[in-house]
Write an enzyme that holds these catalytic residues in place. Structure first.
Site, PDB file in Angstrom:
ATOM      1  CG  ASP B 217     -29.393  88.271 155.590  1.00 45.34           C
ATOM      2  OD1 ASP B 217     -30.299  88.646 154.808  1.00 45.34           O
ATOM      3  OD2 ASP B 217     -28.190  88.571 155.425  1.00 45.34           O
ATOM      4  CD  GLN B 220     -28.291  87.255 147.979  1.00 43.49           C
ATOM      5  OE1 GLN B 220     -28.806  86.856 146.928  1.00 43.49           O
ATOM      6  NE2 GLN B 220     -27.606  88.382 148.041  1.00 43.49           N
TER       7      GLN B 220
END
Lengths: 119, 429
Positions: B217, B220
């Site tokens: 993921d 960020q």
């Protein structure tokens, strides 16, 4: 939004905080976005009005103050009264200045109390 | 040279006043602000080039198609991927779900294992709960230490029951074996800012679970530090455009070509087909196979422009800037912590942390702290940050989070720190 004195007062000195002995009806309601939790319990009169109400929970100043203020306000109300009072009534009770980001905090206890009538 | 004041002049919204006070925007981990160049690119598309892509031979359609193709090339170059491995989606969440539905649901079998971490955003947690439940696979969750860093090594696992799934928690090493088919981890925690050691994770996977795929993921990470998918060692990576100066509605799933090619489509419809007959349909090649329907064309073009802007600043400079800010902020907050005024969560070493400062003012709910700060024009996020399990790990209901980006100044951090002192006073603590 400013925190009105009344909100701070109810936050620091929550009214009707606690539990009831049986018989009682209880509802637990959570706010998934902020972890707040309220558990309300009460007894209804034969004609379906809130006779006594207590609540416990953890949460922010707004959700705590709303639960505390509602615990005084809703005694004597039936389901229809409470529906009529509505989330709008909760916002007014809190001084009328709740931004959209705090609505779920403000109405947490209200949503639980409404569910008392579904038990 | 990285000149924050010059950068700030590119962001029109930073002129905004909040109730008379200048906006201090410290919520970039939720969504970033957009430079004028990106806003102009969107307006320019709608004003001069608006048409659907891959649909017509007319000039506007050809222009729009070229603009989307160019944006895809920019994304590919930005993360060092091949162009046809870049799939445009709405956001990281959709990218992660694409992997869950179009890869995992087809590939996982009963008693296979999916490993995630306690740091995951709900979007990299809930899909795996659902898929595991559906196919009868097991979910393993990597624990964290008291600074919110992933536990890589160590023995001893715990079984959690009580819900629909039986979940095993422990260190990554203790959770890996040949049954593991997928490891889905964040590169940077949105809640605590923890930078996870993806290279070490990859090494451990290779050693103990050689057939497992790695899904990162990157929501960020990609906006904040140089990302090279060939070095990352991942098989998939998802990220959002709106967290990296691009518009909402633009996101990317990157996947290795051979895996993407082996997968069935996620959504069916226009633009993703090869040949359609009433009796059956074949699929288009990459990347169109995964891009059914009209995409967010203006959003994709805006993302391309955002990437130009980020590249002009330099990703290594951006990381340096944010590292300096988080180190500075942690230093100040730790002084408050010693006085008992606040509690700080997450890694204390700026090398292991993105520009995310997570804290609570003692005795005050994060929502209340955020509300008081808002009065001074300071925008921070509060709540569970779509990461309820990691918030609960630190025995609190909610956390406040100030997150930084290219336009954040030390002055803004000073202002935040100064106003945090005001928070307890409102509640007469």
């Amino acid at each position: 939004m400013d925190y009105k004195e009344e909100i701070i007062d109810h936050y620091k000195h929550p009214r009707n905080f606690g539990d009831l002995e049986e018989p009682k009806i209880s509802v637990r309601e959570n706010n998934s976005s902020c972890g707040d939790m309220v558990e309300v319990c009460g007894r209804l009169t034969r004609d379906g009005r809130i006779h006594v109400l207590r609540w416990r929970g953890v949460g922010c100043a707004i959700s705590t103050a709303a639960a505390s203020m509602l615990s005084e306000k809703v005694v004597g109300m039936n389901r229809e009264d409470l529906t009529g009072f509505g989330e709008k009534g909760v916002v007014e009770l809190l001084g009328g200045e709740i931004n959209s980001g705090r609505m779920r905090c403000a109405t947490l206890a209200y949503r639980a109390i409404i569910k008392l009538f579904e038990q | 040279m990285f000149d924050v004041n010059k950068i700030r002049a590119d962001f029109p919204i930073l002129e905004r006043k909040i109730g008379g006070a200048p906006l201090v925007y410290l919520d970039s981990a939720a969504t970033s602000q957009k430079p004028k160049r990106v806003l102009d690119a969107i307006a320019d598309f709608y004003t001069k080039h608006n048409a659907n892509i891959h649909r017509g031979v007319h000039t506007l359609s050809a222009e729009a198609t070229t603009m989307v193709d160019e944006a895809r090339e920019k994304v590919a170059k930005f993360i060092n991927a091949k162009t046809d491995e870049v799939i445009f989606v709405r956001n990281a969440t959709e990218g992660l779900n694409l992997v869950a539905y179009a890869w995992a649901r087809q590939s996982l079998k009963k008693n296979d294992v999916v490993v995630i971490s306690l740091l995951e955003h709900h979007s990299n947690m809930v899909p795996w709960q659902i898929i595991c439940e559906e196919v009868g696979a097991h979910l393993h969750v990597i624990e964290v230490d008291d600074e919110g860093r992933l536990l890589l090594t160590g023995t001893g696992t715990t079984q959690l029951t009580g819900g629909k799934l039986v979940v095993t928690t422990g260190s990554l090493e203790s959770l890996l074996d040949e049954r593991v088919k997928l490891v889905a981890v964040t590169a940077v925690s949105n809640v605590l800012g923890t930078i996870t050691p993806t290279e070490e994770i990859k090494k451990l996977i290779k050693k103990k679970s050689p057939s497992a795929k790695l899904l990162v993921d990157g929501a960020q990470m990609v906006p904040h530090m140089k990302t090279d998918v060939t070095k990352l060692g991942a098989d998939f990576m998802a990220f959002s455009g709106h967290k990296m100066l691009g518009p909402t509605g633009s996101g990317v799933l990157w996947g290795k070509r051979e895996i993407l090619e082996s997968m069935k489509p996620f959504l069916y419809g226009g633009d993703m087909i090869g040949e359609v007959r009433l009796t059956g349909t074949t699929w288009s090649g990459l990347p169109n196979k995964f891009e059914a329907g009209t995409p967010d064309i203006a959003g994709i073009i805006g993302l391309g422009t955002a990437i130009d802007y980020l590249t002009s600043l330099g990703m290594d400079n951006i990381r340096e800037h944010e590292k300096e800010l988080i180190g500075y902020a942690l230093g100040k907050m730790e002084k408050f912590e010693k006085k008992g005024l606040v509690e700080v969560f997450g890694p204390r070493n700026a090398d292991e942390r993105g520009g995310v400062l997570t804290f609570n003012v003692k005795g005050v709910h994060a929502h209340d702290a955020a509300q008081v700060l808002d009065k001074y024009g300071i925008a921070v996020r509060s709540g569970q940050h779509c990461g309820a399990p990691i918030v609960e790990r630190f025995k609190t209901l909610a956390m406040a989070r100030a997150s930084f980006y290219v336009y954040t100044t030390k002055g803004e951090i000073d202002f935040l720190i100064e106003k945090i002192k005001e928070v307890p006073k409102v509640f007469s603590l």
